[in-house]
Design an enzyme around this catalytic site. Sequence first.
Site, PDB file in Angstrom:
ATOM      1  N   PHE A 168       3.433   1.062  -4.188  1.00  0.00           N
ATOM      2  CA  PHE A 168       3.444   2.382  -3.585  1.00  0.00           C
ATOM      3  C   PHE A 168       2.666   2.338  -2.273  1.00  0.00           C
ATOM      4  CE2 PHE A 168       4.131   2.748  -8.041  1.00  0.00           C
ATOM      5  CZ  PHE A 168       5.078   3.755  -8.185  1.00  0.00           C
ATOM      6  N   LYS A 169       3.367   2.652  -1.191  1.00  0.00           N
ATOM      7  CA  LYS A 169       2.724   2.748   0.116  1.00  0.00           C
ATOM      8  C   LYS A 169       2.474   4.230   0.393  1.00  0.00           C
ATOM      9  CE  LYS A 169       3.464   1.802   5.045  1.00  0.00           C
ATOM     10  NZ  LYS A 169       4.467   1.425   6.075  1.00  0.00           N
ATOM     11  N   VAL A 170       1.222   4.627   0.319  1.00  0.00           N
ATOM     12  CA  VAL A 170       0.860   6.030   0.478  1.00  0.00           C
ATOM     13  C   VAL A 170       0.249   6.212   1.863  1.00  0.00           C
ATOM     14  CG1 VAL A 170      -0.554   7.918  -0.401  1.00  0.00           C
ATOM     15  CG2 VAL A 170       0.529   6.310  -1.993  1.00  0.00           C
TER      16      VAL A 170
END
Length: 307
Positions: A168-170
């Site tokens: 997950f790239k937040v």
Amino acid sequence: MPAAIPRSGVFPIAPTPFDDAGELDLAGQRRVLDCMIDQGVDGICILANYSEQFLLADDEREMLLELALSHVDGRVPVIVTCSHFSTRIAAERGRAAATAGAAMLMLMPPYHGVGLRADDQGVVEHFARVADAARVPIMVQDAPLSGVTLGVPLLARLAREVPLVRYFKVEVPGAAAKLRALIEAGGKAIAGPFDGEEAITLMADLEAGATGTMPSALLPDLIKPVVTQFLAGRHAEAEAAYARILPLINYENRQCGLRATKAVMKEGGVIASDAVRHPLAPLHPETRRGLLALAAKVSPLALRWGR
């Protein structure tokens, strides 16, 4: 078969170089990839927003995919962005990327302007169908550009219901708080919590539990020690390394965007032109001058690689 070791570290975005006429510079693209590997990156992401993917024709995407995977040739893992509103097209892109040798895919949720978005169930089905087509790990890109709000319960649901969705790239406002909540909600299903946005909130995100970052290719060689030192428990050293480069990161993020890497790589002899495609505009000369002055103070490899 044992589970794969989760990927972590620095996975920057490869810019797409054009010549002054706006055509693909394929020789320059190879040099970009070689420079990034020499920067000591843990992996490379291609065809992303900072690759100007939204300005590439389909045949250009295919050409760049094949070029990147063949040229990198396993030296580092390659993440391929396959975002599209159409689930069918995203799945086709994912299958092609996996066939070419991609280690991972990255996708934004399906969106097309203000009014065309999928509901939560549609988002889950979108990622599930891409996963079924590609059969490689997937990174969800949670970014303001999409205009889609991906709540922590939905992200955790994706991790639970689509096992290949593990990263997950937040890069939304309050990224650290969201990463912390996601790690708590998703537990072991969250193999790789990453941040982005040029690593402008990196220290807070590492403190929240991020194990990787996906910045631009401007200074990953100087960002990597921050991540390495922090994950090794040497927080003071990480903070000092980050403080040294933060003015350049801030200038890139707030003044230049994706054009910063190209400007520095041109100055450093990596690429021949820092052109971007219309309707993007080139950097103002004074902005470019300010960027290069800050870069000279910390001397990233991209500024001297081709000299």
